[in-house]
Design a protein around this motif. Structure first.
Motif, PDB file in Angstrom:
ATOM      1  N   ALA A 139      -2.410   2.870  -3.929  1.00 56.97           N
ATOM      2  CA  ALA A 139      -2.403   4.184  -3.264  1.00 56.97           C
ATOM      3  C   ALA A 139      -3.958   5.248  -4.435  1.00 56.97           C
ATOM      4  CB  ALA A 139      -0.993   5.081  -4.168  1.00 56.97           C
ATOM      5  N   ARG A 140      -4.197   6.095  -4.014  1.00 54.42           N
ATOM      6  CA  ARG A 140      -4.983   7.202  -4.569  1.00 54.42           C
ATOM      7  C   ARG A 140      -4.602   7.613  -5.593  1.00 54.42           C
ATOM      8  NH1 ARG A 140      -5.538  11.933  -0.936  1.00 54.42           N
ATOM      9  NH2 ARG A 140      -3.183  11.851  -1.155  1.00 54.42           N
ATOM     10  N   ARG A 141      -3.674   8.441  -6.312  1.00 57.37           N
ATOM     11  CA  ARG A 141      -3.678   8.219  -7.753  1.00 57.37           C
ATOM     12  C   ARG A 141      -2.934   6.434  -8.375  1.00 57.37           C
ATOM     13  NH1 ARG A 141       1.466  13.243  -6.272  1.00 57.37           N
ATOM     14  NH2 ARG A 141       1.327  11.032  -4.361  1.00 57.37           N
ATOM     15  N   GLU A 142      -4.074   7.344  -9.490  1.00 54.12           N
ATOM     16  CA  GLU A 142      -3.926   5.631 -11.005  1.00 54.12           C
ATOM     17  C   GLU A 142      -3.179   5.574 -11.588  1.00 54.12           C
ATOM     18  OE1 GLU A 142      -7.265   3.273 -13.469  1.00 54.12           O
ATOM     19  OE2 GLU A 142      -8.096   5.005 -12.001  1.00 54.12           O
ATOM     20  N   ASN A 143      -2.581   7.942 -12.246  1.00 52.18           N
ATOM     21  CA  ASN A 143      -1.596   7.212 -12.782  1.00 52.18           C
ATOM     22  C   ASN A 143      -0.689   7.126 -12.466  1.00 52.18           C
ATOM     23  OD1 ASN A 143      -1.774   9.646 -11.526  1.00 52.18           O
ATOM     24  ND2 ASN A 143      -0.754  11.061 -12.618  1.00 52.18           N
ATOM     25  N   LEU A 144      -0.169   7.440 -11.592  1.00 58.86           N
ATOM     26  CA  LEU A 144       1.299   7.758 -10.715  1.00 58.86           C
ATOM     27  C   LEU A 144       0.860   5.551 -10.690  1.00 58.86           C
ATOM     28  CD1 LEU A 144       1.451   9.797  -8.381  1.00 58.86           C
ATOM     29  CD2 LEU A 144       2.404   9.826 -10.609  1.00 58.86           C
ATOM     30  N   THR A 174       1.104  -1.177   0.037  1.00 55.26           N
ATOM     31  CA  THR A 174       0.197  -0.140  -0.022  1.00 55.26           C
ATOM     32  C   THR A 174       0.847   1.204  -0.115  1.00 55.26           C
ATOM     33  OG1 THR A 174       0.058   0.222   2.412  1.00 55.26           O
ATOM     34  CG2 THR A 174      -1.795  -1.359   0.975  1.00 55.26           C
ATOM     35  N   GLY A 175       0.001   2.071  -0.615  1.00 52.02           N
ATOM     36  CA  GLY A 175       0.747   3.423  -0.782  1.00 52.02           C
ATOM     37  C   GLY A 175       2.429   3.838  -1.293  1.00 52.02           C
ATOM     38  N   ALA A 176       1.951   3.056  -2.829  1.00 54.77           N
ATOM     39  CA  ALA A 176       3.052   2.078  -3.407  1.00 54.77           C
ATOM     40  C   ALA A 176       2.782   3.108  -4.534  1.00 54.77           C
ATOM     41  CB  ALA A 176       3.372   1.081  -4.578  1.00 54.77           C
ATOM     42  N   SER A 177       2.140   4.719  -4.504  1.00 54.90           N
ATOM     43  CA  SER A 177       2.430   5.271  -5.785  1.00 54.90           C
ATOM     44  C   SER A 177       4.087   6.261  -5.979  1.00 54.90           C
ATOM     45  CB  SER A 177       1.108   5.950  -6.046  1.00 54.90           C
ATOM     46  OG  SER A 177       1.226   7.004  -4.871  1.00 54.90           O
ATOM     47  N   THR A 178       4.102   6.149  -4.352  1.00 60.65           N
ATOM     48  CA  THR A 178       5.858   7.705  -4.357  1.00 60.65           C
ATOM     49  C   THR A 178       6.504   6.978  -2.940  1.00 60.65           C
ATOM     50  OG1 THR A 178       4.101   8.706  -3.184  1.00 60.65           O
ATOM     51  CG2 THR A 178       4.269   9.681  -5.257  1.00 60.65           C
TER      52      THR A 178
END
Length: 296
Positions: free
Chosen positions: A65-70, A40-44
């Protein structure tokens, strides 16, 4: 006096041997190949690097994470790095009742679960103003969603003798001015997951819980905090901090060893823990003088 020195020397030697023992590297990279992993929290930041390390080790990965593009970009890179599978599911962890979708997705896409890495976090850099809604939001993201995901994942993890990996903070050792809501959530995490680990052992359920207590790490979020909190005083700089990549690998190694706890950086976090126990008034003074109220 001579006897005292001998006793002191013996204690120091025992402590040195113990530290060397717990810090030895017994990690087998092949032990990760084919394992089914949620991060989890894997976008950055650290979560992103955890995903990349698992990919290089040949794991099957589901990230959120919340941001699908990332997430889409991270998932793509995981495949390029060698992940056997890489999937993503955008989610808002503030919606605690919705967290079960992630576990269902893991069963559907991965066919099971070996590692549940709980890394997401929310915090505000501001003095406490009595805003209960913000506190509730932080507790939902930083604590309740952790509990929900771990609870829902336990049946799958029990089948694989898997692991719950909880990424926390030294803020769970002390209350930090300008971040007391965040500290509150981390205190709660420590209490719950240490207790859960003991209950699992009492029930003879072979699921390990590794609590990763992190200090200052060189990430984008940490740099914002350092500018407001530490660098304003000039006693710690970004170049002194371990990287997100190094931190991510330490987390993976600790969880693979089924360690009860990881303190990283060890000297920083362990010293803070001991000082908070034996010299709480000193810690209060050291922490409070580092906050520049004028920049908050």
């Amino acid at each position: 006096m001579g006897r005292f020195r001998k006793i002191t020397g013996a204690i120091v030697l025992v402590c040195a041997i113990y530290i060397a023992y717990i810090m030895r590297d017994t990690f087998d990279p092949e032990s990760i190949r084919g394992k089914k992993v949620i991060v989890t929290g894997a976008s950055t930041g650290i979560g992103e690097q955890i995903a990349y390390h698992y990919a290089r080790l040949g794991a099957k990965i589901l990230i959120t994470a919340r941001r699908e593009n990332l997430l889409k970009e991270v998932s793509k890179k995981c495949i390029e790095l060698g992940a056997q599978e890489a999937h993503y599911l955008p989610m808002d962890m503030a919606k605690v009742n919705d967290t079960g979708r992630l576990i269902v997705e893991a069963e559907k896409k991965l066919g099971g679960l070996d590692y549940l890495v709980l890394n997401h976090a929310l915090y505000y850099w501001e003095l406490w103003d009595g805003n209960i809604e913000k506190l509730q939001n932080i507790m939902n993201v930083n604590f309740m969603s952790f509990v929900s995901l771990a609870s829902k994942a336990l049946p799958m993890l029990t089948k694989t003798n898997g692991s719950i990996v909880v990424v926390s903070s030294a803020a769970g050792y002390i209350g930090i001015p300008s971040m007391i809501s965040y500290s509150t959530s981390k205190f709660a995490i420590h209490g719950f997951f240490f207790g859960l680990s003991q209950e699992l052992a009492m029930k003879n359920i072979n699921v390990s819980v590794t609590l990763c207590v992190l200090g200052s790490i060189n990430t984008d979020h940490a740099r914002i905090g350092l500018q407001k909190f530490i660098n304003a005083q000039g006693w710690m700089h970004e170049e002194d901090l371990p990287s997100a990549e190094e931190t991510a690998m330490r987390i993976i190694k600790a969880s693979a060893a089924r360690a009860r706890k990881l303190n990283f950086p060890y000297e920083q976090t362990r010293l803070l823990q001991l000082l908070s126990i034996f010299f709480p008034e000193l810690v209060d003074k050291l922490v409070s003088i580092q906050v520049d109220v004028n920049v908050l």
